[in-house]
Design a protein around this motif. Structure first.
Motif, PDB file in Angstrom:
ATOM      1  N   ARG A  73      -2.403  -0.152  -3.942  1.00 54.38           N
ATOM      2  CA  ARG A  73      -3.266  -0.884  -3.043  1.00 54.38           C
ATOM      3  C   ARG A  73      -3.600  -2.279  -3.606  1.00 54.38           C
ATOM      4  N   ASN A 106      -0.003   5.713   2.923  1.00 53.61           N
ATOM      5  CA  ASN A 106      -0.126   6.014   1.746  1.00 53.61           C
ATOM      6  C   ASN A 106      -0.414   7.592   1.868  1.00 53.61           C
ATOM      7  N   GLN A 113       7.956  -1.485  -2.971  1.00 53.95           N
ATOM      8  CA  GLN A 113       7.126  -1.696  -1.828  1.00 53.95           C
ATOM      9  C   GLN A 113       6.963  -3.296  -1.651  1.00 53.95           C
ATOM     10  N   GLN A 151      -3.232   6.251  -5.645  1.00 51.62           N
ATOM     11  CA  GLN A 151      -3.093   5.164  -4.571  1.00 51.62           C
ATOM     12  C   GLN A 151      -2.734   3.879  -5.167  1.00 51.62           C
ATOM     13  N   ARG A 200       0.956  -1.230  -0.052  1.00 54.84           N
ATOM     14  CA  ARG A 200       0.018   0.156   0.150  1.00 54.84           C
ATOM     15  C   ARG A 200       0.852   1.325  -0.041  1.00 54.84           C
ATOM     16  N   GLY A 201       0.462   2.214  -0.807  1.00 55.07           N
ATOM     17  CA  GLY A 201       1.282   3.387  -0.835  1.00 55.07           C
ATOM     18  C   GLY A 201       0.551   4.382  -1.881  1.00 55.07           C
ATOM     19  N   ALA A 202       1.217   5.635  -2.364  1.00 56.05           N
ATOM     20  CA  ALA A 202       0.656   6.312  -2.898  1.00 56.05           C
ATOM     21  C   ALA A 202       1.969   7.191  -3.906  1.00 56.05           C
TER      22      ALA A 202
END
Length: 227
Positions: free
Chosen positions: A164, A142, A199, A162, A60-62
């Motif tokens: 995910r 995120n 990630q 985003q 998960r991140g952005a």
């Protein structure tokens, strides 16, 4: 047998039966497909070799893509005090606390991203069962839970993406508009793939990126070779 639309049949001729191609060629093929009367979004689907049932394999991140995604997002913000005016000035369509949470529990979902100040998570946390399945639950990872709500609202409203992985280990994300120049679409895709690779959970074993597919809003998909 279900009859295929004329556009579907024409697009299949463009693809010539191909189901995969190297990145640059895949983008070129997508741009050759017969288009509807609107500027389609180019979407990516990345299947990851992760066990989504394990908390140490969450992805998960952005990321802000180099050329944006060609659209703005409707961002709401949970904040109080001075941060209310900051979030509004940054472009949040709604800012609030308990009353905003009640609107959501009552069924209002006319927004794309939720940003929250850390001191509002006591309220926002109760929305997990509603926002979680939609991928809209704020998270520090995120960047949607942050003291700097102004910066977060601006970035996500401008199209910050985003990333995910869903319950099946697949990341779905918009990467561009079809009208973008091919090199800009490729650059955005390379950026998001690089971010996803960065990630990779330490606990993930075997092949991490198992497949990458591109598609337009109304068009067929193509797998990307060599990623």
């Amino acid at each position: 047998m279900r009859k295929r639309s004329k556009r579907y049949q024409e697009n299949q001729k463009v693809l010539g039966g191909r189901r995969s191609a190297p990145l640059g060629e895949a983008v070129a093929l997508l741009k050759q497909l017969k288009a509807p009367k609107f500027d389609e979004t180019v979407d990516i689907a990345v299947r990851l070799g992760i066990d989504t049932k394990k908390s140490d394999q969450i992805v998960r991140g952005a990321i802000s893509l180099p050329h944006g995604v060609g659209k703005t997002a409707r961002v709401i913000c949970f904040a109080k005090g001075d941060r209310i005016d900051v979030a509004k000035a940054a472009g949040a369509v709604e800012v609030g606390g308990e009353e905003l949470a009640k609107r959501i529990t009552d069924g209002w979902f006319d927004f794309d991203v939720v940003v929250a100040a850390p001191d509002m998570m006591g309220i926002v946390g109760r929305l997990g069962k509603v926002l979680g399945p939609q991928g809209k639950m704020p998270s520090p990872k995120n960047g949607t839970v942050t003291p700097d709500v102004g910066a977060a609202v601006r970035e996500f409203a401008a199209g910050k993406v985003q990333v995910r992985a869903d319950a099946h280990g697949i990341v779905h994300a918009p990467v561009a508009k079809r009208s973008f120049a091919p090199e800009k679409i490729v650059a955005n895709i390379e950026a998001i793939l690089g971010f996803i690779k960065s990630q990779k959970p330490a606990a993930s074993k075997g092949v991490y990126i198992q497949s990458v597919a591109l598609s337009t809003s109304m068009g067929p998909g193509l797998f990307v070779e060599g990623v």
